[in-house]
Enzyme design. Structure first.
Site, PDB file in Angstrom:
ATOM      1  N   TYR A   1       0.817  -1.210   0.000  1.00  8.83           N
ATOM      2  CA  TYR A   1       0.000   0.000   0.000  1.00  8.83           C
ATOM      3  C   TYR A   1       0.854   1.266   0.000  1.00  8.83           C
ATOM      4  CZ  TYR A   1      -3.486   3.461   1.235  1.00  8.83           C
ATOM      5  OH  TYR A   1      -4.280   4.581   1.236  1.00  8.83           O
TER       6      TYR A   1
ATOM      7  N   ASP B   1      -9.979   0.363  -8.511  1.00 10.39           N
ATOM      8  CA  ASP B   1      -8.821   1.232  -8.313  1.00 10.39           C
ATOM      9  C   ASP B   1      -7.437   0.597  -8.416  1.00 10.39           C
ATOM     10  OD1 ASP B   1      -8.316   3.863  -8.425  1.00 10.39           O
ATOM     11  OD2 ASP B   1      -8.682   4.291  -6.323  1.00 10.39           O
TER      12      ASP B   1
ATOM     13  N   ARG C   1      -6.931  16.765   0.594  1.00  9.62           N
ATOM     14  CA  ARG C   1      -6.058  15.878   1.345  1.00  9.62           C
ATOM     15  C   ARG C   1      -4.623  16.334   1.080  1.00  9.62           C
ATOM     16  NH1 ARG C   1      -3.617  11.217  -0.020  1.00  9.62           N
ATOM     17  NH2 ARG C   1      -4.511  11.212  -2.106  1.00  9.62           N
TER      18      ARG C   1
ATOM     19  N   LEU D   1     -14.338  15.099  -6.264  1.00 10.27           N
ATOM     20  CA  LEU D   1     -15.740  15.160  -5.859  1.00 10.27           C
ATOM     21  C   LEU D   1     -16.048  16.380  -5.000  1.00 10.27           C
ATOM     22  CD1 LEU D   1     -16.405  11.364  -5.200  1.00 10.27           C
ATOM     23  CD2 LEU D   1     -16.793  12.685  -7.277  1.00 10.27           C
TER      24      LEU D   1
ATOM     25  N   LYS E   1     -18.049  18.797  -6.939  1.00 10.96           N
ATOM     26  CA  LYS E   1     -19.451  18.392  -7.114  1.00 10.96           C
ATOM     27  C   LYS E   1     -20.239  18.553  -5.811  1.00 10.96           C
ATOM     28  CE  LYS E   1     -18.823  15.335 -11.074  1.00 10.96           C
ATOM     29  NZ  LYS E   1     -19.203  14.073 -11.720  1.00 10.96           N
TER      30      LYS E   1
ATOM     31  N   ASP F   1      -6.191 -19.208 -47.448  1.00  6.77           N
ATOM     32  CA  ASP F   1      -5.311 -18.042 -47.535  1.00  6.77           C
ATOM     33  C   ASP F   1      -3.959 -18.459 -46.943  1.00  6.77           C
ATOM     34  OD1 ASP F   1      -4.469 -15.316 -47.767  1.00  6.77           O
ATOM     35  OD2 ASP F   1      -4.873 -15.067 -45.634  1.00  6.77           O
ATOM     36  N   TYR F   2      -2.933 -17.641 -47.165  1.00  3.12           N
ATOM     37  CA  TYR F   2      -1.602 -18.029 -46.665  1.00  3.12           C
ATOM     38  C   TYR F   2      -1.176 -17.213 -45.439  1.00  3.12           C
ATOM     39  CZ  TYR F   2       3.330 -19.169 -46.426  1.00  3.12           C
ATOM     40  OH  TYR F   2       4.561 -19.582 -45.974  1.00  3.12           O
ATOM     41  N   ASP F   3      -0.755 -15.955 -45.653  1.00  2.00           N
ATOM     42  CA  ASP F   3      -0.250 -15.137 -44.539  1.00  2.00           C
ATOM     43  C   ASP F   3      -1.340 -14.886 -43.494  1.00  2.00           C
ATOM     44  OD1 ASP F   3       2.578 -14.185 -45.286  1.00  2.00           O
ATOM     45  OD2 ASP F   3       1.439 -13.819 -47.128  1.00  2.00           O
TER      46      ASP F   3
ATOM     47  N   ASP G   1      -7.808 -14.609 -43.173  1.00  3.56           N
ATOM     48  CA  ASP G   1      -7.699 -13.674 -42.043  1.00  3.56           C
ATOM     49  C   ASP G   1      -7.846 -12.222 -42.456  1.00  3.56           C
ATOM     50  OD1 ASP G   1      -4.527 -12.311 -41.745  1.00  3.56           O
ATOM     51  OD2 ASP G   1      -5.073 -13.628 -43.400  1.00  3.56           O
TER      52      ASP G   1
END
Length: 730
Positions: A86, A140, A272, A375, A378, A497-499, A678
């Site tokens: 932490y 988080d 903080r 926040l 807000k 297909d090839y490649d 592909d």
């Protein structure tokens, strides 16, 4: 019964201990409020660290029982784990890098080891309680590895992840030595959420540059799963803050503030203690205000609350000392007998006191250097029931993308913050109300409950989308069905297909030559009576003839421009011209000159611009530019511009793999048709062959094909099972 498991570093509870007894008090944080409607219901659970070291086994059992009554499950951490996981990796490595303060970051191996082990500890607890059908929502930066760890053990479970702090740009994120492991861990989620579009974009950029994954818009294809990355700005409990101001204890504190600051205009700042919050710059701006505008001496007060945080860590202790010193200097220079310019409090306040301050302060100053959402801004808006007051907000806070009617400032521009304070102090009431009404509407609508509902609904949609994709993958059941149809048939044709389909991509196109295993596989399949194998590729005919001319294969080269049966000679499609190359080749050469690592491949009737070796990001940018230019020049020339996997090809419109495949089907009647490819050009085959044909797209789920496989390895495995009726692999 299906349940939701919320996982975060901390449980939404405060534990206090007295004489061996533990008291649990529910937390009032924004996340706890928003998720309360989920974790308190039925058999839902919240998993996290209780916030206190409890080492005694009996004490742990006692606390676990108490927590279980509140639908909470604890993860107990030792002091070493707290220090290294932490305080160490989370807060001394991830936090500074994610907040663009990489100069403070420490990259210690023992921090990483502890971070890995604690994420594992969380995983082990979740594995004990998770059941099929459950939803897990992880929160988080402390638990970035957890989604991947859970996915490895429970591949079918639904996992959401939300990041509450910023996600840095690639240039910063790549400083972390364990960057790939972190991204792989995060990609264990089905839905990834961030506060802002910038964070979403930065994450997608980092994933595309660091990991070998495909990203398309906001979808990452990783380990055969589509992971959706979206923006979900987090809200607050609007009603709670809007009504708090009417509580008797809050009203009483408002009256006290009115009495103490009767003739003052209060500028509120709540943070903080952290270097990402821009506290010193705020003080500098206020000092500049008093220097340049002496008329505010005696009337404007900066009411600054700094909540203690990690002040034993050197840089935090240093920051606290600097704040103390700066506040002291301002007060010493400007105070009068009856007025203190800065009212500074280094402590936490109860919610009722904060509500009183939100209601009383005419200005709220929120100027972090970098913040996920913030926040406080807000909460201030929600508290202003009279629609007055001014919010000054940093453009580096996630909230600035929503609260556009605030005065938005660059937190590094001290002069701009000072001017914003002047504008706020002088703002007429009508203008305050116009701005505040708009912001209150936004905060009321996009509240925390809306955020939770939006995320959970989107997670369900993502899971449904994934299920629809999985239904098309060639699994054991569909493989058995394909083999059954194949062995029942008498006349079979397989277009390959090839490649990218039979071999992997190489940085140098000439290095992708067939290996002995592929030769043997094709030889055995071609030798089976009733089988016609057709190699249908964009490769030039000389190379294809050199590689496969000795096998019993029909060859279609350059998307159909050149064709050859197993016993015949090469012949080209009539009516084709390459005169157009003279005009387009210089355009492609210009793009090549500007893009280190790119090159042009010239075929008989097409030009291909390759950018597989180009730096990620630059290649895509140049490719988009080139596509736009080429489309303008080819509009009326009978040419087609095709984007592929790290290539752009210009060819005659008559050249088409679908048309070439149909010409083969017109010569004979087949009772089993299969096509595998592909690329974008292979879509023409999938659309051209009959509906009864088995069509398989390689490496992508978005296709006109019926089924898909993840890689050329899986293609070869499926083809091996067609060599004999037992369907054994190699």
């Amino acid at each position: 019964m299906r349940k939701t498991i919320i996982v975060s570093n901390r449980l939404p509870v405060k534990i206090s201990e007295a004489n061996g007894d533990y008291t649990l008090t529910p937390s009032e944080g924004g996340l706890a409020t928003g998720l309360g409607s989920i974790y308190r219901e039925g058999n839902n659970i919240w998993v996290g660290w209780p916030g206190q070291e409890i080492t005694d086994q009996k004490e742990q059992e006692k606390v676990t029982k108490q927590l279980r009554k509140m639908n909470l499950v604890p993860v107990y951490l030792t002091q070493d784990e707290i220090n290294n996981f932490y305080e160490g990796f989370s807060n001394e490595t991830l936090w500074p890098v994610f907040h663009y303060m990489s100069v403070y970051a420490h990259y210690e191996q023992h921090y990483w080891d502890a971070y890995f082990q604690v994420n594992k500890k969380f995983r082990d607890i979740i594995l004990k309680i998770a059941e099929p059908g459950d939803i897990i929502w992880i929160h988080d930066y402390q638990l970035l590895l957890l989604p991947g760890m859970i996915r490895a053990e429970l591949p079918e479970i639904s996992i959401g992840f939300f990041q509450h702090i910023p996600f840095p740009s690639f240039e910063l994120f790549r400083l972390i030595p364990w960057r790939a492991e972190i991204l792989e861990g995060m990609l264990g989620a089905d839905l990834m959420g961030f506060h802002t579009f910038d964070d979403t974009r930065h994450f997608l950029d980092a994933v595309g540059r660091i990991l070998p994954v495909n990203t398309s818009a906001n979808i990452v294809s990783y380990n055969d799963r589509a992971i959706v990355v979206e923006t979900f700005p987090m809200g607050i409990d609007f009603d709670k803050y809007a009504t708090l101001g009417n509580y008797p204890e809050v009203q009483e504190q408002i009256r006290d503030l009115e009495q103490n600051f009767d003739k003052n205009q209060l500028i509120l700042s709540i943070d903080r203690l952290d270097y990402s919050k821009g506290i010193l710059q705020r003080l500098q701006a206020f000092e500049l205000l008093l220097q340049l505008h002496p008329e505010y001496i005696g009337s404007a007060v900066l009411y600054m609350i700094v909540v203690p945080s990690r002040d034993t860590v050197p840089q935090y202790k240093e920051l606290r000392d600097e704040i103390d010193k700066y506040v002291g200097n301002i007060n010493a220079r400007f105070r009068t007998l009856t007025w203190h310019p800065v009212q500074y409090f280094y402590r936490a306040f109860p919610l009722e006191t904060l509500s009183a301050l939100y209601n009383f302060a005419g200005i709220c100053l929120v100027t972090p250097m970098r913040d996920g959402m913030n926040l406080v801004s807000k909460e201030y808006v929600a508290s202003r029931n009279n629609n007055d007051g001014v919010l000054i907000l940093s453009e580096m806070a996630g909230a600035s993308k929503e609260l556009i009617d605030a005065i938005i400032v660059n937190p590094n521009n001290i002069g701009a913050i000072t001017r914003a304070i002047v504008d706020a102090l002088d703002m007429p009431l009508a203008e305050q109300q116009r701005r505040m009404k708009q912001m209150r509407t936004v905060v009321a609508k996009f509240n925390v409950h809306h955020w939770v509902k939006l995320f959970m609904t989107r997670l369900q949609e993502v899971n449904e989308m994934q299920q629809n994709m999985l239904a098309r993958r060639v699994n054991q059941e569909t493989a058995v069905s394909i083999r059954h149809q194949y062995f029942q048939a008498k006349k079979r044709i397989i277009f390959l297909d090839y490649d990218g389909t039979l071999v992997g991509f190489q940085p140098n196109i000439d290095m992708a030559s067939p290996d002995q295993d592929l030769y043997q596989l094709l030889k055995e399949l071609a030798a089976i009576p009733g089988n016609d194998l057709v190699m249908i590729s964009g490769r030039n005919h000389e190379t294809l003839g050199e590689w496969f001319g000795h096998l019993k294969l029909d060859l279609i080269a350059e998307h159909g421009a050149w064709q050859k049966t197993r016993t015949g000679e090469w012949y080209q499609l009539p009516g084709l011209t390459d005169e157009w190359k003279k005009e387009l080749l210089p355009i492609m050469e210009l793009a090549t000159d500007r893009t280190p690592g790119s090159f042009i491949e010239e075929k008989s009737y097409s030009l291909v611009w390759h950018y597989r070796k180009v730096e990620s990001g630059l290649g895509e940018l140049r490719a988009n530019e080139l596509m736009t230019t080429l489309r303008y020049y080819t509009a009326e020339k009978g040419l087609q511009v095709l984007p592929g996997d790290k290539v752009i090809e210009v060819k005659n419109i008559e050249i088409n793999k679908g048309k070439a495949a149909l010409s083969w089907l017109n010569h004979k009647k087949y009772d089993f048709i299969m096509a595998m490819g592909d690329d974008v050009t292979d879509e023409d085959i999938f659309k051209a062959v009959p509906a009864t044909a088995i069509t398989v797209k390689v490496g992508s789920q978005v296709s006109a094909a019926q089924y898909y496989l993840r890689s050329y390895h899986e293609v070869r495995h499926l083809l091996r099972t067609l060599r004999n009726r037992e369907g054994q692999g190699a």
